[in-house]
Motif scaffolding. Structure first.
Motif, PDB file in Angstrom:
ATOM      1  N   GLY A 429       0.784  -1.223   0.000  1.00  0.00           N
ATOM      2  CA  GLY A 429       0.000   0.000   0.000  1.00  0.00           C
ATOM      3  C   GLY A 429       0.815   1.270   0.000  1.00  0.00           C
ATOM      4  N   ILE A 430       0.072   2.384  -0.021  1.00  0.00           N
ATOM      5  CA  ILE A 430       0.661   3.706   0.168  1.00  0.00           C
ATOM      6  C   ILE A 430      -0.057   4.359   1.350  1.00  0.00           C
ATOM      7  CG2 ILE A 430       1.371   3.950  -2.249  1.00  0.00           C
ATOM      8  CD1 ILE A 430      -1.081   5.838  -2.627  1.00  0.00           C
ATOM      9  N   LYS A 431       0.290   5.615   1.634  1.00  0.00           N
ATOM     10  CA  LYS A 431      -0.305   6.354   2.750  1.00  0.00           C
ATOM     11  C   LYS A 431      -0.213   5.510   4.037  1.00  0.00           C
ATOM     12  CE  LYS A 431      -4.045   8.834   1.280  1.00  0.00           C
ATOM     13  NZ  LYS A 431      -5.331   9.028   0.513  1.00  0.00           N
ATOM     14  N   GLN A 432      -1.241   5.518   4.866  1.00  0.00           N
ATOM     15  CA  GLN A 432      -1.124   4.796   6.138  1.00  0.00           C
ATOM     16  C   GLN A 432      -1.383   3.291   6.005  1.00  0.00           C
ATOM     17  OE1 GLN A 432      -2.724   6.736   9.649  1.00  0.00           O
ATOM     18  NE2 GLN A 432      -2.212   8.745   8.812  1.00  0.00           N
ATOM     19  N   SER A 433      -1.471   2.801   4.758  1.00  0.00           N
ATOM     20  CA  SER A 433      -1.547   1.350   4.562  1.00  0.00           C
ATOM     21  C   SER A 433      -0.164   0.709   4.552  1.00  0.00           C
ATOM     22  CB  SER A 433      -2.286   1.028   3.266  1.00  0.00           C
ATOM     23  OG  SER A 433      -3.656   1.378   3.392  1.00  0.00           O
ATOM     24  N   GLY A 434       0.872   1.533   4.666  1.00  0.00           N
ATOM     25  CA  GLY A 434       2.209   0.968   4.813  1.00  0.00           C
ATOM     26  C   GLY A 434       3.124   1.251   3.646  1.00  0.00           C
ATOM     27  N   TYR A 435       4.258   0.561   3.636  1.00  0.00           N
ATOM     28  CA  TYR A 435       5.231   0.748   2.562  1.00  0.00           C
ATOM     29  C   TYR A 435       5.968  -0.546   2.286  1.00  0.00           C
ATOM     30  CZ  TYR A 435       8.077   1.694   6.761  1.00  0.00           C
ATOM     31  OH  TYR A 435       8.671   1.633   7.995  1.00  0.00           O
ATOM     32  N   GLY A 436       6.529  -0.599   1.054  1.00  0.00           N
ATOM     33  CA  GLY A 436       7.182  -1.822   0.606  1.00  0.00           C
ATOM     34  C   GLY A 436       6.180  -2.687  -0.126  1.00  0.00           C
ATOM     35  N   ARG A 437       6.689  -3.665  -0.848  1.00  0.00           N
ATOM     36  CA  ARG A 437       5.835  -4.562  -1.615  1.00  0.00           C
ATOM     37  C   ARG A 437       6.199  -6.010  -1.313  1.00  0.00           C
ATOM     38  NH1 ARG A 437       3.354  -0.753  -1.893  1.00  0.00           N
ATOM     39  NH2 ARG A 437       2.550   0.423  -3.667  1.00  0.00           N
ATOM     40  N   GLU A 438       5.169  -6.849  -1.172  1.00  0.00           N
ATOM     41  CA  GLU A 438       5.377  -8.279  -1.024  1.00  0.00           C
ATOM     42  C   GLU A 438       5.019  -8.973  -2.342  1.00  0.00           C
ATOM     43  OE1 GLU A 438       3.067  -8.485   3.005  1.00  0.00           O
ATOM     44  OE2 GLU A 438       4.828  -9.792   3.160  1.00  0.00           O
ATOM     45  N   LEU A 439       5.306 -10.245  -2.406  1.00  0.00           N
ATOM     46  CA  LEU A 439       4.980 -11.108  -3.555  1.00  0.00           C
ATOM     47  C   LEU A 439       5.716 -10.689  -4.838  1.00  0.00           C
ATOM     48  CD1 LEU A 439       1.174 -11.657  -2.785  1.00  0.00           C
ATOM     49  CD2 LEU A 439       3.088 -13.171  -2.262  1.00  0.00           C
ATOM     50  N   SER A 440       5.660 -11.534  -5.851  1.00  0.00           N
ATOM     51  CA  SER A 440       6.337 -11.334  -7.137  1.00  0.00           C
ATOM     52  C   SER A 440       7.841 -11.099  -6.925  1.00  0.00           C
ATOM     53  CB  SER A 440       5.698 -10.177  -7.910  1.00  0.00           C
ATOM     54  OG  SER A 440       6.030  -8.928  -7.329  1.00  0.00           O
ATOM     55  N   ALA A 441       8.505 -10.508  -7.905  1.00  0.00           N
ATOM     56  CA  ALA A 441       9.939 -10.208  -7.763  1.00  0.00           C
ATOM     57  C   ALA A 441      10.161  -9.197  -6.648  1.00  0.00           C
ATOM     58  CB  ALA A 441      10.498  -9.690  -9.084  1.00  0.00           C
ATOM     59  N   ASP A 442       9.241  -8.231  -6.529  1.00  0.00           N
ATOM     60  CA  ASP A 442       9.374  -7.217  -5.469  1.00  0.00           C
ATOM     61  C   ASP A 442       9.505  -7.867  -4.097  1.00  0.00           C
ATOM     62  OD1 ASP A 442       7.922  -6.017  -7.744  1.00  0.00           O
ATOM     63  OD2 ASP A 442       7.908  -4.218  -6.479  1.00  0.00           O
ATOM     64  N   GLY A 443       8.696  -8.871  -3.844  1.00  0.00           N
ATOM     65  CA  GLY A 443       8.643  -9.489  -2.514  1.00  0.00           C
ATOM     66  C   GLY A 443       9.952 -10.167  -2.141  1.00  0.00           C
ATOM     67  N   ILE A 444      10.601 -10.772  -3.116  1.00  0.00           N
ATOM     68  CA  ILE A 444      11.856 -11.475  -2.777  1.00  0.00           C
ATOM     69  C   ILE A 444      13.016 -10.483  -2.696  1.00  0.00           C
ATOM     70  CG2 ILE A 444      12.595 -12.158  -5.112  1.00  0.00           C
ATOM     71  CD1 ILE A 444      13.232 -14.946  -3.868  1.00  0.00           C
ATOM     72  N   LYS A 445      12.847  -9.307  -3.314  1.00  0.00           N
ATOM     73  CA  LYS A 445      13.902  -8.282  -3.227  1.00  0.00           C
ATOM     74  C   LYS A 445      13.723  -7.374  -2.009  1.00  0.00           C
ATOM     75  CE  LYS A 445      14.921  -8.282  -8.124  1.00  0.00           C
ATOM     76  NZ  LYS A 445      14.619  -7.677  -9.424  1.00  0.00           N
ATOM     77  N   ALA A 446      12.693  -7.616  -1.235  1.00  0.00           N
ATOM     78  CA  ALA A 446      12.419  -6.760  -0.076  1.00  0.00           C
ATOM     79  C   ALA A 446      13.541  -6.854   0.955  1.00  0.00           C
ATOM     80  CB  ALA A 446      11.090  -7.138   0.559  1.00  0.00           C
ATOM     81  N   PHE A 447      14.083  -8.049   1.139  1.00  0.00           N
ATOM     82  CA  PHE A 447      15.114  -8.235   2.157  1.00  0.00           C
ATOM     83  C   PHE A 447      16.373  -8.856   1.567  1.00  0.00           C
ATOM     84  CE2 PHE A 447      11.083  -8.322   4.657  1.00  0.00           C
ATOM     85  CZ  PHE A 447      11.274  -7.074   5.236  1.00  0.00           C
ATOM     86  N   VAL A 448      16.961  -8.153   0.596  1.00  0.00           N
ATOM     87  CA  VAL A 448      18.256  -8.558   0.051  1.00  0.00           C
ATOM     88  C   VAL A 448      19.153  -7.330  -0.069  1.00  0.00           C
ATOM     89  CG1 VAL A 448      17.423 -10.572  -1.250  1.00  0.00           C
ATOM     90  CG2 VAL A 448      17.437  -8.321  -2.341  1.00  0.00           C
ATOM     91  N   ASN A 449      20.433  -7.592  -0.119  1.00  0.00           N
ATOM     92  CA  ASN A 449      21.415  -6.557  -0.432  1.00  0.00           C
ATOM     93  C   ASN A 449      21.582  -6.549  -1.951  1.00  0.00           C
ATOM     94  OD1 ASN A 449      23.648  -4.947  -0.814  1.00  0.00           O
ATOM     95  ND2 ASN A 449      25.105  -6.383   0.129  1.00  0.00           N
ATOM     96  N   ARG A 450      21.125  -5.467  -2.595  1.00  0.00           N
ATOM     97  CA  ARG A 450      21.348  -5.330  -4.041  1.00  0.00           C
ATOM     98  C   ARG A 450      22.767  -4.776  -4.222  1.00  0.00           C
ATOM     99  NH1 ARG A 450      17.823  -4.970  -8.019  1.00  0.00           N
ATOM    100  NH2 ARG A 450      18.502  -2.923  -8.719  1.00  0.00           N
ATOM    101  N   LYS A 451      23.703  -5.701  -4.250  1.00  0.00           N
ATOM    102  CA  LYS A 451      25.114  -5.279  -4.274  1.00  0.00           C
ATOM    103  C   LYS A 451      25.552  -4.889  -5.683  1.00  0.00           C
ATOM    104  CE  LYS A 451      28.582  -7.078  -1.817  1.00  0.00           C
ATOM    105  NZ  LYS A 451      29.576  -8.082  -1.365  1.00  0.00           N
ATOM    106  N   THR A 452      26.106  -3.691  -5.807  1.00  0.00           N
ATOM    107  CA  THR A 452      26.666  -3.237  -7.078  1.00  0.00           C
ATOM    108  C   THR A 452      28.073  -3.817  -7.230  1.00  0.00           C
ATOM    109  OG1 THR A 452      25.411  -1.189  -6.935  1.00  0.00           O
ATOM    110  CG2 THR A 452      27.309  -1.190  -8.410  1.00  0.00           C
ATOM    111  N   VAL A 453      28.299  -4.492  -8.359  1.00  0.00           N
ATOM    112  CA  VAL A 453      29.609  -5.086  -8.633  1.00  0.00           C
ATOM    113  C   VAL A 453      30.184  -4.385  -9.855  1.00  0.00           C
ATOM    114  CG1 VAL A 453      30.854  -7.220  -9.175  1.00  0.00           C
ATOM    115  CG2 VAL A 453      28.795  -7.296  -7.731  1.00  0.00           C
ATOM    116  N   TYR A 454      31.446  -3.961  -9.757  1.00  0.00           N
ATOM    117  CA  TYR A 454      32.083  -3.212 -10.854  1.00  0.00           C
ATOM    118  C   TYR A 454      33.480  -3.780 -11.060  1.00  0.00           C
ATOM    119  CZ  TYR A 454      33.724   0.799 -13.591  1.00  0.00           C
ATOM    120  OH  TYR A 454      34.220   1.601 -14.584  1.00  0.00           O
ATOM    121  N   LEU A 455      33.740  -4.225 -12.271  1.00  0.00           N
ATOM    122  CA  LEU A 455      35.056  -4.770 -12.605  1.00  0.00           C
ATOM    123  C   LEU A 455      35.744  -3.805 -13.556  1.00  0.00           C
ATOM    124  CD1 LEU A 455      37.026  -7.248 -12.478  1.00  0.00           C
ATOM    125  CD2 LEU A 455      35.818  -8.113 -14.493  1.00  0.00           C
ATOM    126  N   ALA A 456      36.903  -3.263 -13.131  1.00  0.00           N
ATOM    127  CA  ALA A 456      37.591  -2.240 -13.936  1.00  0.00           C
ATOM    128  C   ALA A 456      38.143  -2.831 -15.234  1.00  0.00           C
ATOM    129  CB  ALA A 456      38.723  -1.620 -13.125  1.00  0.00           C
TER     130      ALA A 456
END
Ligand code: NDP
Length: 456
Positions: A429-456
């Motif tokens: 939801g938005i407003k006072q229904s909360g924040y963040g998204r569950e289910l689908s790809a969003d739900g599994i990315k809710a609690f991960v480190n999206r680590k940026t990897v850069y190889l020179a």
């Protein structure tokens, strides 16, 4: 003793069983197990995790009848709906077993180096504070993606559904998940703060009321830990003249009364166009009158009792206050048993701004209805709510659909059907229904480190 937490059947007020809450050392030992397990679990392959998650789905199927009956005994939802809930949990397990690897695959990025990408890494033990209204689904919606991502889970379930909480732990145990991967903590809400503050716990998710969300988010904020909140809603359900009125009516009743009316995404405020208002009103009242309120174990029952006496009393008070403020009421007139937390389904018309009908979440079989002159009017009224979870419009007109999609303040707009969660679609939801998204790809990315990897 006084220390036990009692599970009471809301249909009969009969004590089902008593539980001893965890002591401090038990909580500490569970967190330690979660942390130890994480160190190994994070190294396992998606294939291995998927095998276990598919087994969890099989365990749910094999024990569906027992889990459903114990859920119904604890919180009063009609048994057929409890069975459907257990089945849906199997679906979310199988969904993430199949899709987790693809959802979390490396995301290549354009850059100045040889290569750059985002890799998704788990965070560690995640605490879930969950409500009693969908005792299984709310937990599996969190657990399936969270465990598949390589995190471990700790569950603090609502104090009235601890048998279900233990059954859920049993599912993961029987499926062969390693010790500590998913644990149920039998604790009251006062123990939550200390767990969020524990350095071994990395994130928290909560589904429940606004006050519970505020408390958990404040503690998480102080600790600078990520949180996800899925709170209440007072979803709008708009019916325009071009709607298929019979389908709109059938859907409206189901959307308001399923789960005894105790769903965050239940339609709670109905905005009906003046051209079809009389037909809608007549059909809505007839359908409310036809609802069977009674024993939740019976196949004939549409609506069981509310989950607790407090929830029943609060809803009755909201209805009384709205009537005193000027709402006109229609009561279904269902015959109610003497014992139990029963509620006669009701429709409130034209409640003024400021009344509970217009302003608050009503967690039970009460529909709030207003006549509107235009879609603009409906949307403006819909958006006055502090909440923004789901929303529904019934119309055949594509311009009206677009207007609703663009202007309704909500995390979802469903067209010509009711709002429903689905493992394939983001939910939140938005407003006072909360924040963040569950289910689908969003739900599994809710609690991960999206680590940026850069190889020179
Ligand atoms: P709560 O939000 O109080 O309960 C949900 C969960 O949060 C439970 O596990 C509860 O534990 C826990 N909790 C409560 N307060 C705190 C706190 N301060 N810190 C940490 N955890 C906390 O819901 P209720 O059961 O009291 O229901 C009240 C109203 O909330 C309902 O009438 C409805 O309007 C709304 N609600 C909405 C839900 C939704 O899906 N949108 C779900 C449930 C409720 P414990 O049981 O031990 O108190």
């Amino acid at each position: 003793s006084d220390q036990t937490v009692k599970s009471v059947n809301p249909a009969t007020e009969v004590l089902i069983e008593e539980f001893s809450p965890f002591t401090e050392p038990m909580i500490d030992s569970a967190i330690a197990k979660s942390d130890d397990c994480f160190k190994e679990w994070r190294k396992t392959s998606f294939e291995h995790r998927a095998e276990l998650m598919n087994k969890a789905a099989d365990v749910l199927d094999q024990n569906a009848e027992r889990y459903a009956r114990q859920m119904t005994a604890e919180m009063g939802k009609p048994l057929a709906q409890a069975r459907a809930e257990v089945e849906k949990c199997g679906w979310v397990c199988r969904h993430y077993a199949q899709h987790a690897e693809e959802y979390l695959s490396d995301e290549p990025m354009e850059s100045g180096g040889q290569k750059a990408y985002v890799r998704h890494l788990p965070l560690g033990p995640v605490l879930a504070v969950m409500p009693w209204n969908f005792p299984f689904w709310q937990v599996f919606r969190f657990a399936a993606p969270t465990l598949m991502a390589g995190n471990t889970g700790l569950l603090k379930h609502a104090s009235n559904v601890w048998r279900s909480a233990l059954n859920i732990e049993e599912v993961f145990h029987e499926a062969g998940f390693p010790e500590g991967c998913f644990q149920t903590l039998l604790i009251g809400s006062s123990a939550v703060e200390g767990i969020i503050e524990d350095s071994r716990v990395k994130a928290v998710t909560l589904t429940g009321s606004g006050p519970a969300g505020q408390s958990v988010a404040a503690t998480a904020g102080k600790q600078l830990k990520p949180s996800l909140l899925e709170l209440g809603g007072s979803d709008a359900f708009i019916v325009m003249p071009s709607a298929d009125i019979e389908t709109a009516l059938d859907t409206a009743v189901k959307a308001r009364t399923q789960n005894n009316g105790q769903s965050c995404i239940a339609a709670k405020r109905f905005f009906v166009h003046a051209d079809i208002f009389d037909a809608f009103k007549e059909g809505f009242e007839a359908r409310f009158e036809a609802l069977t309120v009674g024993a939740p174990m019976s196949d004939e029952t549409d609506i069981g009792p509310l989950a607790t006496g407090q929830i029943r009393d609060e809803l009755a008070e909201q209805v009384e206050k709205s009537k005193r403020a000027g709402a006109k009421a229609f009561h279904a007139g269902a015959g109610l048993p003497e014992k139990g937390y029963w509620f006669d389904p009701a429709i409130l018309y034209d409640a003024p701004d400021g009344s509970p009908s217009a302003e608050e979440e009503m967690f039970g079989p009460v529909a709030n209805v207003w006549k509107v002159d235009s879609l603009e009017d409906a949307i403006a009224r819909a958006n006055r709510s502090i909440f923004g979870l789901g929303s529904v419009i019934f119309t055949q007109d594509e311009d009206e659909m677009d207007m609703a999609i663009d202007h309704l303040e909500a995390g979802a707009t469903f067209i010509n059907t009711m709002t429903a969660s689905d493992p394939r679609l983001p939910f939140g939801g938005i407003k006072q229904s909360g924040y963040g998204r569950e289910l689908s790809a969003d739900g599994i990315k809710a609690f991960v480190n999206r680590k940026t990897v850069y190889l020179a």
